[in-house]
Write a protein that holds these residues in place. Structure first.
Motif, short mmCIF file in Angstrom:
data_model
loop_
_atom_site.label_atom_id
_atom_site.label_comp_id
_atom_site.label_asym_id
_atom_site.label_seq_id
_atom_site.Cartn_x
_atom_site.Cartn_y
_atom_site.Cartn_z
N ASP A 15 0.93 -1.27 0.09
CA ASP A 15 -0.09 0.10 -0.18
C ASP A 15 0.93 1.28 0.03
OD1 ASP A 15 -2.37 -1.67 0.01
OD2 ASP A 15 -2.64 -1.58 2.17
N LEU A 16 1.97 1.17 0.79
CA LEU A 16 2.98 2.31 1.01
C LEU A 16 3.71 2.57 -0.56
CD1 LEU A 16 4.48 4.75 2.54
CD2 LEU A 16 5.89 2.97 3.14
N ARG A 17 3.89 1.46 -1.19
CA ARG A 17 4.32 1.60 -2.69
C ARG A 17 3.47 2.14 -3.56
NH1 ARG A 17 8.66 -0.65 -5.08
NH2 ARG A 17 9.21 -2.10 -3.66
N ARG A 18 2.12 1.92 -3.56
CA ARG A 18 1.05 2.51 -4.36
C ARG A 18 0.90 3.82 -4.05
NH1 ARG A 18 -2.82 1.86 -7.93
NH2 ARG A 18 -4.91 2.65 -7.55
N LEU A 19 0.84 4.23 -2.75
CA LEU A 19 0.79 5.84 -2.38
C LEU A 19 1.96 6.43 -2.83
CD1 LEU A 19 -0.64 5.43 1.31
CD2 LEU A 19 -1.93 6.07 -1.03
N ALA A 20 3.20 5.78 -2.78
CA ALA A 20 4.41 6.73 -3.26
C ALA A 20 4.27 6.91 -4.50
CB ALA A 20 5.67 5.86 -2.74
N LEU A 21 3.95 5.81 -5.45
CA LEU A 21 3.91 6.17 -6.78
C LEU A 21 2.59 7.02 -7.25
CD1 LEU A 21 4.13 2.33 -8.06
CD2 LEU A 21 5.72 4.20 -8.47
N LEU A 22 1.62 7.01 -6.66
CA LEU A 22 0.66 7.93 -6.75
C LEU A 22 1.03 9.54 -6.68
CD1 LEU A 22 -2.56 6.16 -5.59
CD2 LEU A 22 -2.09 6.81 -7.91
N ALA A 23 1.96 9.57 -5.52
CA ALA A 23 2.40 10.82 -5.06
C ALA A 23 3.63 11.48 -5.95
CB ALA A 23 2.79 10.72 -3.65
N THR A 24 4.13 10.53 -6.93
CA THR A 24 5.23 10.97 -7.72
C THR A 24 4.86 12.54 -8.21
OG1 THR A 24 5.70 8.71 -8.42
CG2 THR A 24 6.43 10.41 -9.69
N GLY A 25 5.84 13.13 -8.17
CA GLY A 25 5.69 14.55 -8.91
C GLY A 25 5.27 15.85 -7.60
N SER A 26 4.78 15.15 -6.62
CA SER A 26 4.17 15.95 -5.42
C SER A 26 5.52 16.36 -4.65
CB SER A 26 3.15 15.12 -4.53
OG SER A 26 2.18 14.95 -5.36
N THR A 27 5.54 17.54 -3.97
CA THR A 27 6.38 17.92 -3.27
C THR A 27 6.16 17.62 -1.65
OG1 THR A 27 5.30 20.03 -2.58
CG2 THR A 27 7.06 20.07 -4.44
N GLY A 28 7.10 17.67 -0.89
CA GLY A 28 6.87 17.36 0.61
C GLY A 28 5.59 17.88 1.08
N ARG A 33 0.44 18.77 3.12
CA ARG A 33 -1.23 19.45 3.03
C ARG A 33 -2.30 18.40 2.67
NH1 ARG A 33 -0.63 22.48 -1.30
NH2 ARG A 33 -1.89 20.87 -2.54
N LEU A 34 -2.17 17.41 1.74
CA LEU A 34 -3.03 16.33 1.56
C LEU A 34 -3.39 15.48 2.93
CD1 LEU A 34 -3.80 14.31 -1.36
CD2 LEU A 34 -2.77 13.04 0.49
N VAL A 35 -2.24 15.13 3.65
CA VAL A 35 -2.56 14.42 4.68
C VAL A 35 -3.28 14.99 5.64
CG1 VAL A 35 -1.38 13.09 6.63
CG2 VAL A 35 -0.56 12.97 4.25
N HIS A 56 -7.53 7.63 -2.24
CA HIS A 56 -8.46 8.41 -3.06
C HIS A 56 -8.30 9.88 -3.14
CE1 HIS A 56 -12.69 9.42 -3.87
NE2 HIS A 56 -12.53 10.44 -3.07
N ALA A 57 -7.75 10.39 -2.08
CA ALA A 57 -7.33 11.80 -2.21
C ALA A 57 -6.16 12.10 -3.35
CB ALA A 57 -6.60 12.41 -0.82
N LEU A 58 -5.26 11.10 -3.04
CA LEU A 58 -4.31 11.43 -4.30
C LEU A 58 -4.64 11.10 -5.80
CD1 LEU A 58 -1.39 9.35 -2.53
CD2 LEU A 58 -1.13 11.90 -3.34
N LEU A 59 -5.56 10.24 -5.92
CA LEU A 59 -6.23 10.03 -7.33
C LEU A 59 -7.15 11.27 -7.60
CD1 LEU A 59 -7.34 6.21 -7.09
CD2 LEU A 59 -5.64 7.16 -8.36
N ALA A 60 -7.77 11.75 -6.58
CA ALA A 60 -8.64 13.06 -6.95
C ALA A 60 -7.78 14.27 -7.21
CB ALA A 60 -9.49 13.40 -5.78
N GLY A 61 -6.51 14.26 -6.69
CA GLY A 61 -5.82 15.23 -6.84
C GLY A 61 -4.99 15.12 -8.24
#
Length: 72
Positions: A15-28, A33-35, A56-61
């Motif tokens: 799950d962490l790997r998937r979230l990390a891939l979805l967050a690619t290109g996002s800054t810290g 802010r998203l969390v 869900h929030a990362l996909l919506a973003g």
């Protein structure tokens, strides 16, 4: 896959790997802010934060980003 990647994101946490891939290109700051926003939302619903909430929030973003590109 490099040794560093396995150390940082072990296979036991898919799950962490998937979230990390979805967050690619996002800054810290983007992720922080998203969390915070998601945590605030689930707190209002009086429930615990889940990986699914963050996904869900990362996909919506990502969908919102695509929409912004269409308007330019």
């Amino acid at each position: 896959m490099s040794e560093v990647t396995r150390t940082i994101i072990p296979e036991q946490y898919p799950d962490l790997r998937r979230l990390a891939l979805l967050a690619t290109g996002s800054t810290g700051a983007d992720i922080e802010r998203l969390v915070r926003d998601v945590r605030r939302s689930v707190r209002r619903q009086q429930r615990s934060l889940t990986w699914g909430d963050l996904e869900h929030a990362l996909l919506a973003g990502q969908r919102a980003d695509v929409g912004e590109l269409d308007r330019r």
